[in-house]
Design a protein around this motif. Structure first.
Motif, short mmCIF file in Angstrom:
data_model
loop_
_atom_site.label_atom_id
_atom_site.label_comp_id
_atom_site.label_asym_id
_atom_site.label_seq_id
_atom_site.Cartn_x
_atom_site.Cartn_y
_atom_site.Cartn_z
N VAL A 156 3.79 -5.72 -7.25
CA VAL A 156 3.72 -4.41 -7.25
C VAL A 156 4.94 -3.59 -7.29
CG1 VAL A 156 2.33 -2.41 -6.88
CG2 VAL A 156 1.27 -4.72 -6.84
N VAL A 157 5.48 -2.67 -8.21
CA VAL A 157 6.49 -1.80 -8.12
C VAL A 157 6.14 -0.54 -7.81
CG1 VAL A 157 8.50 -0.84 -9.28
CG2 VAL A 157 7.86 -3.27 -9.52
N ILE A 158 6.26 0.16 -6.91
CA ILE A 158 6.03 1.62 -6.46
C ILE A 158 7.08 2.34 -7.08
CG2 ILE A 158 5.49 3.04 -4.67
CD1 ILE A 158 3.44 0.76 -4.96
N THR A 159 6.65 3.44 -7.98
CA THR A 159 7.56 4.23 -8.54
C THR A 159 7.58 5.63 -8.24
OG1 THR A 159 7.38 2.90 -10.68
CG2 THR A 159 8.33 4.86 -10.90
N PRO A 160 8.29 6.12 -7.27
CA PRO A 160 8.20 7.40 -6.95
C PRO A 160 8.04 8.40 -7.99
CG PRO A 160 9.88 6.40 -5.62
CD PRO A 160 9.27 5.37 -6.85
N GLN A 194 -9.14 5.52 3.45
CA GLN A 194 -9.61 5.22 5.05
C GLN A 194 -8.56 6.09 5.68
OE1 GLN A 194 -8.86 1.84 7.55
NE2 GLN A 194 -11.16 1.62 7.28
N ALA A 195 -7.13 6.01 5.18
CA ALA A 195 -6.10 6.72 5.80
C ALA A 195 -4.83 6.72 5.02
CB ALA A 195 -5.58 5.84 7.17
N PRO A 196 -4.71 7.84 4.18
CA PRO A 196 -3.79 7.89 3.12
C PRO A 196 -2.58 7.69 3.68
CG PRO A 196 -5.52 9.22 2.51
CD PRO A 196 -5.81 8.79 3.85
N SER A 197 -2.01 8.41 4.52
CA SER A 197 -0.79 8.31 5.21
C SER A 197 -0.52 7.08 5.86
CB SER A 197 -0.66 9.45 6.11
OG SER A 197 -1.40 9.59 7.20
N ARG A 198 -1.31 6.54 6.70
CA ARG A 198 -1.11 5.13 7.19
C ARG A 198 -0.81 4.16 6.36
NH1 ARG A 198 -1.68 2.44 11.91
NH2 ARG A 198 -2.65 0.21 11.77
N ARG A 258 -0.35 8.33 -11.33
CA ARG A 258 0.84 8.75 -11.97
C ARG A 258 1.81 9.07 -10.53
NH1 ARG A 258 -0.45 13.64 -16.11
NH2 ARG A 258 -2.30 12.67 -17.19
N SER A 259 1.35 9.19 -9.51
CA SER A 259 2.42 9.40 -8.10
C SER A 259 2.93 8.05 -7.99
CB SER A 259 1.63 10.13 -7.01
OG SER A 259 1.32 11.43 -7.29
N ILE A 304 -11.35 12.70 -4.46
CA ILE A 304 -10.82 12.22 -3.30
C ILE A 304 -9.47 12.23 -3.13
CG2 ILE A 304 -10.73 9.77 -4.28
CD1 ILE A 304 -11.58 8.63 -1.59
N TYR A 305 -8.89 12.41 -1.88
CA TYR A 305 -7.44 12.66 -1.61
C TYR A 305 -6.80 11.37 -1.37
CZ TYR A 305 -3.12 13.90 0.65
OH TYR A 305 -1.89 14.16 1.05
N LEU A 306 -5.75 10.83 -2.12
CA LEU A 306 -5.21 9.63 -1.87
C LEU A 306 -3.66 9.83 -1.30
CD1 LEU A 306 -6.77 8.04 -5.30
CD2 LEU A 306 -7.39 7.53 -2.86
N GLY A 307 -3.25 10.68 -0.89
CA GLY A 307 -1.96 10.95 -0.26
C GLY A 307 -0.97 11.66 -1.31
N HIS A 308 0.13 12.19 -0.62
CA HIS A 308 1.07 12.71 -1.18
C HIS A 308 0.99 13.75 -2.39
CE1 HIS A 308 4.11 9.84 0.78
NE2 HIS A 308 3.23 8.96 0.35
N ARG A 309 -0.09 14.65 -1.91
CA ARG A 309 -0.43 15.60 -2.71
C ARG A 309 -1.37 15.22 -4.03
NH1 ARG A 309 2.37 18.87 -5.37
NH2 ARG A 309 0.97 20.59 -5.37
N SER A 310 -1.99 13.98 -4.03
CA SER A 310 -2.52 13.31 -5.01
C SER A 310 -4.06 13.30 -4.96
CB SER A 310 -1.98 11.80 -5.58
OG SER A 310 -0.59 12.03 -5.67
N TYR A 311 -4.57 14.24 -5.71
CA TYR A 311 -6.08 14.25 -5.63
C TYR A 311 -6.78 13.73 -6.94
CZ TYR A 311 -5.70 17.84 -1.95
OH TYR A 311 -5.38 18.18 -0.55
N GLY A 312 -7.66 12.49 -6.56
CA GLY A 312 -8.18 11.92 -7.57
C GLY A 312 -7.38 10.55 -8.17
N VAL A 313 -8.12 9.84 -8.73
CA VAL A 313 -7.28 8.55 -9.10
C VAL A 313 -6.28 9.00 -10.01
CG1 VAL A 313 -9.05 6.92 -8.28
CG2 VAL A 313 -9.09 8.06 -10.82
#
Length: 796
Positions: free
Chosen positions: A249-253, A205-209, A182-183, A168-177
């Motif tokens: 939750v800390v989002i780590t780019p 449902q909407a990875p970019s949104r 990691r992303s 599954i595509y989950l946004g920002h070029r990340s495919y799979g969980v």
């Protein structure tokens, strides 16, 4: 009427039968064209190719789809439940099709007048993604339903989830969980918390949104929805839901800060993989590539190259600024900087740009983002006399010989951050160098490349000057000539006459005679000169005489066996480095001296594995102990002896004198044994230093891509050696002090420095020289004087 009612009755009875018949006919017609679901049992999605440094650190990734395959057993139970609750609550109950969801979606679609809601199960989503095209039609939905039912008969629920959660595509070029974990969180899936799992489950449902990078609050709102669904389905308790919602939750780019450091090396690896395996396998095959690069040495090499280039550029003076902004443009420029600094911040030592807004005493006043900053004029003497002038005034610099530098208000200047705390910031005036440089380092005992920098900034120039630029080596080529001479009967004590030479070359076409008069850098001649002294002080005339004596063809063949692959110009100018070669070629030759006469061809890849862990290539023969398959191979030529240990040691020992008394004496600052040689072309277009300690050899080169003089007195010792020293000062921290090993056959005798003959051991003029077996002089210095045998050697 009775007959009409009878017809109507049978019609009503026939309608379901006809509908069933139509459905069955459609089923058999369509199912015959569908792909086999059994192919999913061998799920092999595109995987990322990963490049590793010598310590296992990831330095680069190449892929079309950023995906890391993770077994179902390693996925946290809460992660699986989060996706099931939000995407297909009845997953563990249905047989691939959820009729209630389909009916609900159908009603909504009728109301909308088209396909607005899918109602697909996870199984159907897998069928669509893996086996069908993505168009939104009733025919495709029908196919999807058939395939989903078949999948449920063939695969387990866990198998289906394994495919779904890895695909599954989950946004920002990340495919799979795994890639998404990691992303977004810089974690593996095994480390995810319930709160983080719910964020990922809200993305399909909407990875970019719902991207937590771009729309954090939307992502958190969606997380609450997922947690609510998990509670409704009984997957979590109210207390667990509350704890997850309260978790910060800390989002780590996903920032690979090593990309800039290893960029030139990475590109060399990428090119090799593409050439060897093809583009498809490179970007989809999941190769695991182990390399020889050492990150500490690589960072030291990049820092050394940049600092040395800036220092050289400052010696050339400050160039007039090219960008001057009006007030509106300044506002826009500084606003863009503010956004940039929010993402990356300002660190001490970082380079950026600032806008000149005024002057106060000894300080240039600047703006950088939303911060005030100052530059000390007294610390910017390299730019001459600095004046801050009114906007609209013509800017000047001192690079053209003018001592005054004029900076108009609104000028955009390059700066380096000295102090990032407080207000104002403290900056230093900089400018981007026009020259380029290269630095590479090799372990001479293995041939493994430990560092490689091919230029100032890979983002602006991808040309790797360490391995692609062919430049004249100048005097840095001389040790090869001297090593060849040692194998032709010369000794470190041999005496050669440093006297004028004139060679004539008559052109066949017109009969004109062209004269060549080799001369020393100092434009002096020194008379009788010992072999060691000649290389120590880089005497050109002596080197030409030695080359003429041993033969150009012999010297060219000698260079070739040391690793010089470029065909050399076969005339006496070879003595002065007249053939352009790459820095890596020259460094390879020097590693032979450092390793005691063994040539270990350079290598930068140590092992390549495929997605299943099978070794495809390696430098270690034991990796193929059971025999190599057709697609397996060693990626390193076997080390081989190319010169004797005695010749290698004597050449090294003489180059130690270059460091102690000659053109490389700045390298004494290392305070440990090292050998090396500077190189400068006659027109000062190329500057070199190649040197080594027993454990590491490195080459430093500096010059302009479009060849032009580097400037007055910009020799190898001034322009290239400082980068080598800066690099080696960091490198020696990784290696204990060692002396160069002395072969047991080497003999030491006291000689007279003036004539190279033997003297008594207790003589005040005694100087101990090293000799290969049986090559030491046999005459005493006190015997009657000798005469020159010919125009360049003394008759001993």
């Amino acid at each position: 009427m009775k007959r009409l009612l009878t017809y109507l009755f049978f019609a009503v009875l026939a309608t379901p039968v006809l509908a069933v018949a139509v459905l069955l006919g459609a089923y058999f017609y369509i199912s015959a064209t569908l792909p086999q679901v059994e192919s999913l049992a061998d799920y092999r999605p595109p995987l990322i190719t990963t490049i590793y440094a010598d310590d296992g650190t990831v330095i680069a990734e190449y892929s079309h789809e950023r995906r890391f395959l993770v077994p179902y057993e390693k996925m946290p139970k809460t992660l699986v439940q989060a996706f099931v609750a939000s995407e297909d609550a009845g997953f563990f109950k249905h047989q691939g099709i959820d009729l209630i969801s389909i009916m609900r979606a159908a009603i909504n679609n009728l109301k909308a007048g088209g396909i607005s809601q899918g109602g697909s199960t996870i199984t159907q989503q897998v069928a669509k993604t893996m086996l069908l095209t993505p168009e939104r039609t009733f025919t495709r939905k029908f196919k999807e339903a058939i395939l989903a039912w078949r999948m449920e008969q063939t695969l387990t629920k866990e198998d289906i989830l394994y495919i779904y959660l890895n695909q599954i595509y989950l946004g920002h070029r990340s495919y799979g969980v795994e890639a998404a974990a990691r992303s977004y969180f810089d974690k593996t899936v095994e480390e995810l918390t319930l709160a983080e799992s719910a964020i990922l489950a809200g993305l399909p449902q909407a990875p970019s949104r719902y991207s937590p990078y771009r729309h954090y609050q939307r992502a958190m709102d969606r997380q609450k929805y997922v947690l609510g669904r998990m509670l409704e389905e009984g997957f979590i308790t109210p207390a667990e839901r509350a704890a997850a919602e309260a978790e910060e939750v800390v989002i780590t780019p996903r920032l690979n800060t090593l990309l800039d450091v290893t960029a030139y090396f990475n590109e060399q690896v990428r090119r090799y993989l593409e050439q060897r395996f093809g583009e498809d396998l490179l970007y989809t095959g999941g190769l695991q590539v182990e390399t020889s690069i050492n990150l500490k040495l690589q960072q030291a090499a990049q820092d050394a190259v940049k600092q040395n280039l800036r220092a050289h550029d400052k010696r050339r003076g400050f160039r007039p600024v090219e960008i001057i902004l009006n007030e509106a443009e300044q506002t826009e420029f500084l606003a863009a900087q503010r956004q940039e600094f929010v993402a990356g911040g300002l660190d001490v030592g970082s380079e950026t740009q600032a806008v000149v807004v005024g002057r106060r005493g000894d300080q240039i006043l600047c703006r950088i983002g939303d911060r005030n900053a100052t530059i000390a004029i007294s610390a910017s003497a390299w730019a001459g006399t600095i004046e801050v002038v009114a906007a609209g005034t013509e800017p000047t610099g001192n690079a053209d010989g003018n001592n005054a530098t004029r900076l108009p208000l609104g000028a955009v200047i390059d700066v380096r951050v000295l102090n990032a705390v407080g207000d104002p910031l403290e900056l230093a005036l900089e400018q981007e160098p026009l020259a380029q440089a290269a630095l590479a380092a090799i372990d001479p005992r293995t041939g493994q490349i430990r560092a490689m920098v091919g230029g100032y900034d890979f983002r602006k120039s991808q040309f790797n000057r360490a391995i692609q630029a062919q430049r004249l080596p100048g005097s840095a080529f001389k040790p090869i000539i001297y090593a060849a001479a040692l194998d032709r009967g010369y000794t470190p004590a041999s005496i050669i006459l440093d006297t004028p030479l004139i060679y004539e070359n008559r052109h066949v076409e017109n009969g004109d005679v062209e004269e060549w008069k080799p001369k020393n850098y100092e434009e002096k001649f020194y008379g009788p000169t010992r072999f060691r002294e000649a290389l120590t002080h880089s005497r050109n005339v002596v080197t030409v005489k030695i080359l003429e004596d041993i033969g150009v063809g012999y010297a060219a063949s000698y260079a070739q066996k040391l690793g010089i692959e470029t065909p050399l110009q076969r005339d006496l100018s070879m003595a002065l480095g007249s053939t352009a070669i790459t820095p890596m070629e020259l460094l390879t030759a020097y590693t032979v001296f450092a390793s005691g006469g063994i040539l270990s061809p350079p290598t930068y890849i140590t092992r390549i594995r495929d997605r299943n862990g099978r070794i495809l290539e390696s430098i270690d023969p034991t990796d193929f102990a059971t025999g190599m398959a057709a697609d397996q191979r060693l990626i390193r030529q076997a080390p081989r002896r190319v010169i004797s240990p005695e010749t290698a040691y004597l050449t090294t020992n003489i180059m130690e004198s270059v460091v102690q008394q000659g053109t490389g004496r700045q390298a004494r600052v290392l305070n440990r044994p090292s050998a090396g040689k500077t190189g400068t072309t006659n027109d000062l277009k190329d500057a070199w230093y190649v040197g080594y300690i027993p454990q590491l050899a490195a080459v430093s080169w500096l010059g302009y891509d479009q060849e032009q003089p580097l400037g007055r007195r910009e020799t190898g010792g001034r322009a290239a050696l400082p980068a080598w020293i800066a690099f080696m000062q960091e490198a020696i921290k990784l290696y204990p002090p060692e002396h160069f090993p002395v072969p047991d056959t080497i003999e030491f005798f006291p000689i007279d420095r003036q004539n190279g003959l033997l003297v008594a051991e207790d003589s005040k003029d005694a100087y101990y020289e090293a000799f290969s077996p049986g090559s030491a002089p046999t005459r005493m210095s006190s015997e009657p004087q000798f005469k020159a045998r010919d125009f360049f050697r003394l008759d001993l």
